[in-house]
Design a protein around this motif. Sequence first.
Motif, PDB file in Angstrom:
ATOM      1  N   MET A  84       0.832  -1.212   0.000  1.00  0.00           N
ATOM      2  CA  MET A  84       0.000   0.000   0.000  1.00  0.00           C
ATOM      3  C   MET A  84       0.860   1.252   0.000  1.00  0.00           C
ATOM      4  O   MET A  84       0.508   2.266  -0.622  1.00  0.00           O
ATOM      5  CB  MET A  84      -0.937  -0.013   1.201  1.00  0.00           C
ATOM      6  N   SER A  85       2.008   1.207   0.685  1.00  0.00           N
ATOM      7  CA  SER A  85       2.886   2.380   0.695  1.00  0.00           C
ATOM      8  C   SER A  85       3.448   2.664  -0.689  1.00  0.00           C
ATOM      9  O   SER A  85       3.824   3.807  -0.988  1.00  0.00           O
ATOM     10  CB  SER A  85       4.029   2.161   1.689  1.00  0.00           C
ATOM     11  N   LEU A  86       3.515   1.655  -1.536  1.00  0.00           N
ATOM     12  CA  LEU A  86       4.004   1.819  -2.900  1.00  0.00           C
ATOM     13  C   LEU A  86       2.905   2.233  -3.875  1.00  0.00           C
ATOM     14  O   LEU A  86       3.204   2.605  -5.017  1.00  0.00           O
ATOM     15  CB  LEU A  86       4.640   0.520  -3.390  1.00  0.00           C
ATOM     16  N   GLY A  87       1.646   2.135  -3.442  1.00  0.00           N
ATOM     17  CA  GLY A  87       0.534   2.542  -4.288  1.00  0.00           C
ATOM     18  C   GLY A  87      -0.467   1.454  -4.609  1.00  0.00           C
ATOM     19  O   GLY A  87      -1.478   1.715  -5.267  1.00  0.00           O
ATOM     20  N   ALA A  88      -0.222   0.226  -4.168  1.00  0.00           N
ATOM     21  CA  ALA A  88      -1.144  -0.870  -4.468  1.00  0.00           C
ATOM     22  C   ALA A  88      -2.413  -0.739  -3.632  1.00  0.00           C
ATOM     23  O   ALA A  88      -2.351  -0.365  -2.458  1.00  0.00           O
ATOM     24  CB  ALA A  88      -0.482  -2.224  -4.196  1.00  0.00           C
ATOM     25  N   ASP A  89      -3.551  -1.031  -4.240  1.00  0.00           N
ATOM     26  CA  ASP A  89      -4.800  -1.083  -3.473  1.00  0.00           C
ATOM     27  C   ASP A  89      -5.511  -2.418  -3.633  1.00  0.00           C
ATOM     28  O   ASP A  89      -6.610  -2.600  -3.132  1.00  0.00           O
ATOM     29  CB  ASP A  89      -5.736   0.069  -3.864  1.00  0.00           C
ATOM     30  N   ARG A  90      -4.865  -3.341  -4.359  1.00  0.00           N
ATOM     31  CA  ARG A  90      -5.443  -4.680  -4.529  1.00  0.00           C
ATOM     32  C   ARG A  90      -4.348  -5.726  -4.444  1.00  0.00           C
ATOM     33  O   ARG A  90      -3.212  -5.496  -4.866  1.00  0.00           O
ATOM     34  CB  ARG A  90      -6.142  -4.808  -5.898  1.00  0.00           C
ATOM     35  N   ALA A  91      -4.689  -6.896  -3.906  1.00  0.00           N
ATOM     36  CA  ALA A  91      -3.830  -8.066  -3.926  1.00  0.00           C
ATOM     37  C   ALA A  91      -4.613  -9.198  -4.566  1.00  0.00           C
ATOM     38  O   ALA A  91      -5.790  -9.406  -4.256  1.00  0.00           O
ATOM     39  CB  ALA A  91      -3.383  -8.452  -2.515  1.00  0.00           C
ATOM     40  N   VAL A  92      -3.973  -9.897  -5.482  1.00  0.00           N
ATOM     41  CA  VAL A  92      -4.634 -10.956  -6.240  1.00  0.00           C
ATOM     42  C   VAL A  92      -3.876 -12.255  -6.029  1.00  0.00           C
ATOM     43  O   VAL A  92      -2.644 -12.297  -6.135  1.00  0.00           O
ATOM     44  CB  VAL A  92      -4.680 -10.605  -7.738  1.00  0.00           C
ATOM     45  N   SER A  93      -4.605 -13.305  -5.721  1.00  0.00           N
ATOM     46  CA  SER A  93      -3.999 -14.617  -5.529  1.00  0.00           C
ATOM     47  C   SER A  93      -4.035 -15.392  -6.848  1.00  0.00           C
ATOM     48  O   SER A  93      -5.096 -15.536  -7.469  1.00  0.00           O
ATOM     49  CB  SER A  93      -4.758 -15.397  -4.445  1.00  0.00           C
ATOM     50  N   LEU A  94      -2.880 -15.864  -7.267  1.00  0.00           N
ATOM     51  CA  LEU A  94      -2.773 -16.625  -8.517  1.00  0.00           C
ATOM     52  C   LEU A  94      -2.391 -18.065  -8.214  1.00  0.00           C
ATOM     53  O   LEU A  94      -1.674 -18.338  -7.251  1.00  0.00           O
ATOM     54  CB  LEU A  94      -1.709 -15.985  -9.430  1.00  0.00           C
ATOM     55  N   PRO A  95      -2.924 -18.996  -9.031  1.00  0.00           N
ATOM     56  CA  PRO A  95      -3.721 -18.796 -10.258  1.00  0.00           C
ATOM     57  C   PRO A  95      -5.229 -18.678 -10.017  1.00  0.00           C
ATOM     58  O   PRO A  95      -5.980 -18.518 -10.977  1.00  0.00           O
ATOM     59  CB  PRO A  95      -3.394 -20.043 -11.072  1.00  0.00           C
ATOM     60  N   ALA A  96      -5.680 -18.757  -8.793  1.00  0.00           N
ATOM     61  CA  ALA A  96      -7.118 -18.819  -8.524  1.00  0.00           C
ATOM     62  C   ALA A  96      -7.862 -17.588  -9.046  1.00  0.00           C
ATOM     63  O   ALA A  96      -9.017 -17.683  -9.480  1.00  0.00           O
ATOM     64  CB  ALA A  96      -7.370 -18.999  -7.027  1.00  0.00           C
ATOM     65  N   GLU A  97      -7.217 -16.411  -9.015  1.00  0.00           N
ATOM     66  CA  GLU A  97      -7.905 -15.173  -9.373  1.00  0.00           C
ATOM     67  C   GLU A  97      -7.349 -14.534 -10.645  1.00  0.00           C
ATOM     68  O   GLU A  97      -7.261 -13.313 -10.768  1.00  0.00           O
ATOM     69  CB  GLU A  97      -7.827 -14.177  -8.208  1.00  0.00           C
ATOM     70  N   GLU A  98      -7.019 -15.387 -11.610  1.00  0.00           N
ATOM     71  CA  GLU A  98      -6.495 -14.852 -12.871  1.00  0.00           C
ATOM     72  C   GLU A  98      -7.499 -13.927 -13.550  1.00  0.00           C
ATOM     73  O   GLU A  98      -7.134 -12.884 -14.095  1.00  0.00           O
ATOM     74  CB  GLU A  98      -6.114 -15.993 -13.819  1.00  0.00           C
ATOM     75  N   SER A  99      -8.761 -14.285 -13.526  1.00  0.00           N
ATOM     76  CA  SER A  99      -9.774 -13.442 -14.184  1.00  0.00           C
ATOM     77  C   SER A  99      -9.856 -12.071 -13.508  1.00  0.00           C
ATOM     78  O   SER A  99     -10.081 -11.051 -14.172  1.00  0.00           O
ATOM     79  CB  SER A  99     -11.136 -14.130 -14.158  1.00  0.00           C
ATOM     80  N   THR A 100      -9.660 -12.047 -12.195  1.00  0.00           N
ATOM     81  CA  THR A 100      -9.663 -10.766 -11.483  1.00  0.00           C
ATOM     82  C   THR A 100      -8.504  -9.888 -11.930  1.00  0.00           C
ATOM     83  O   THR A 100      -8.659  -8.678 -12.161  1.00  0.00           O
ATOM     84  CB  THR A 100      -9.585 -11.002  -9.967  1.00  0.00           C
ATOM     85  N   LEU A 101      -7.322 -10.487 -12.067  1.00  0.00           N
ATOM     86  CA  LEU A 101      -6.160  -9.724 -12.501  1.00  0.00           C
ATOM     87  C   LEU A 101      -6.342  -9.212 -13.923  1.00  0.00           C
ATOM     88  O   LEU A 101      -6.006  -8.055 -14.216  1.00  0.00           O
ATOM     89  CB  LEU A 101      -4.895 -10.586 -12.405  1.00  0.00           C
ATOM     90  N   VAL A 102      -6.883 -10.026 -14.799  1.00  0.00           N
ATOM     91  CA  VAL A 102      -7.145  -9.578 -16.175  1.00  0.00           C
ATOM     92  C   VAL A 102      -8.083  -8.377 -16.164  1.00  0.00           C
ATOM     93  O   VAL A 102      -7.879  -7.387 -16.873  1.00  0.00           O
ATOM     94  CB  VAL A 102      -7.734 -10.715 -17.024  1.00  0.00           C
ATOM     95  N   GLY A 103      -9.110  -8.434 -15.322  1.00  0.00           N
ATOM     96  CA  GLY A 103     -10.053  -7.322 -15.229  1.00  0.00           C
ATOM     97  C   GLY A 103      -9.401  -6.050 -14.729  1.00  0.00           C
ATOM     98  O   GLY A 103      -9.637  -4.958 -15.256  1.00  0.00           O
ATOM     99  N   LEU A 104      -8.555  -6.158 -13.698  1.00  0.00           N
ATOM    100  CA  LEU A 104      -7.868  -4.990 -13.166  1.00  0.00           C
ATOM    101  C   LEU A 104      -6.934  -4.380 -14.199  1.00  0.00           C
ATOM    102  O   LEU A 104      -6.882  -3.151 -14.369  1.00  0.00           O
ATOM    103  CB  LEU A 104      -7.074  -5.371 -11.916  1.00  0.00           C
ATOM    104  N   LEU A 105      -6.202  -5.225 -14.900  1.00  0.00           N
ATOM    105  CA  LEU A 105      -5.278  -4.716 -15.904  1.00  0.00           C
ATOM    106  C   LEU A 105      -6.023  -4.059 -17.059  1.00  0.00           C
ATOM    107  O   LEU A 105      -5.567  -3.051 -17.614  1.00  0.00           O
ATOM    108  CB  LEU A 105      -4.381  -5.844 -16.423  1.00  0.00           C
ATOM    109  N   THR A 106      -7.153  -4.617 -17.414  1.00  0.00           N
ATOM    110  CA  THR A 106      -7.956  -4.025 -18.483  1.00  0.00           C
ATOM    111  C   THR A 106      -8.438  -2.633 -18.087  1.00  0.00           C
ATOM    112  O   THR A 106      -8.437  -1.703 -18.904  1.00  0.00           O
ATOM    113  CB  THR A 106      -9.148  -4.925 -18.810  1.00  0.00           C
TER     114      THR A 106
END
Length: 353
Positions: A84-106
């Motif tokens: 969070m100090s670096l600017g992140a506001d989300r954490a994604v667990s892989l590979p279970a949440e690959e679709s979530t990461l694709v959505g965030l990157l999009t």
Amino acid sequence: MTDELLALVGPDLSDDVARCAAAAGYQMLRADPEHCRREWLRADAVVADVNATRVLAELGPPRRAGLVMVTDGEPAADIWRSAMSLGADRAVSLPAEESTLVGLLTELRSPLAAPAGAVAVIGGHGGAGATTLAAAVALTAAEESTHVLLFDVDEFGAGIDLTLGIEGRAGLRWQDLTLAGGAVRAQSLHSALPQVNDRLSVLAPRRDSRLRIGVDAVIATMDAGRVNGDTVVVDLPRTADPVTDAVLDSVDLVVLVTTAGVHGVASSRTVAARLGERGIAAALAVRGPAPSGLRASEVASAVGLPLLTAYRSDPGLPGRMEAGRLRVPPRSPLGRAALAVYRKAGAAERLAA
């Protein structure tokens, strides 16, 4: 142009992130977390695993948008705080949440405004005129852009604040900044530094101090300016030291200044070779006259760098600077050379972005 995703992940998550990057339409870049400042500033998005987050938290790069932490499970509380100090506001667990990461990157495909350009000016030999050109580039940039930060990191020079006639103005100098791996806001810098005008702020060494300029201070202030959209101009000494290396790793363009004489060319070849060994994007500025009759193109060929600009000396400039401060008429030889450097630095930044 394809958006770029900086992947700071180990082999266990690399394939998962690569699939997500491809699905979201990114070109994936890889880098060492300890040496990724250039990519950190320029990438459209960043994915960092736990180990990279820990390293980055120690280094303290500027906060940025578009950062996602990826894990193979629930991150520990201290790691999450670092992210969070670096600017992140989300954490994604892989590979279970690959679709979530694709959505965030999009969602991040519409990036914020790109950082402004940064250029360093270095002399190929003593008396080449690098400080004068650096000051002229900063004055020119202040006429062309919103905010400019001019840094003088030559501890043994006369001082670019003296060149600009502001050596007596109140404000912080390098030795006043004690940033150990920390970050700084550009808005705070502008209000704390000596100013030439409301667009140009200057950070130079304090001549009566024996303290050395800190690498952390240089990195933090350069990063702050670039992230804020400021044009950054650095007057760089020829000495090879950690501060010089940090600047060279951070700028888009290095301009090597030389006179058109045999001895100047010989010395400049040595500096150009050192820049080439580091893979630095560099170009040459040649200051006349040429007592030996060398043309600027011949000087550039001998030094081994592309010619950016050639300009003649102004014999009245030293006297005017003794009486006041540097002024750069746009149509003067120095003014035209400074404008060429400013435009080239912006073009180099756009190519790197």
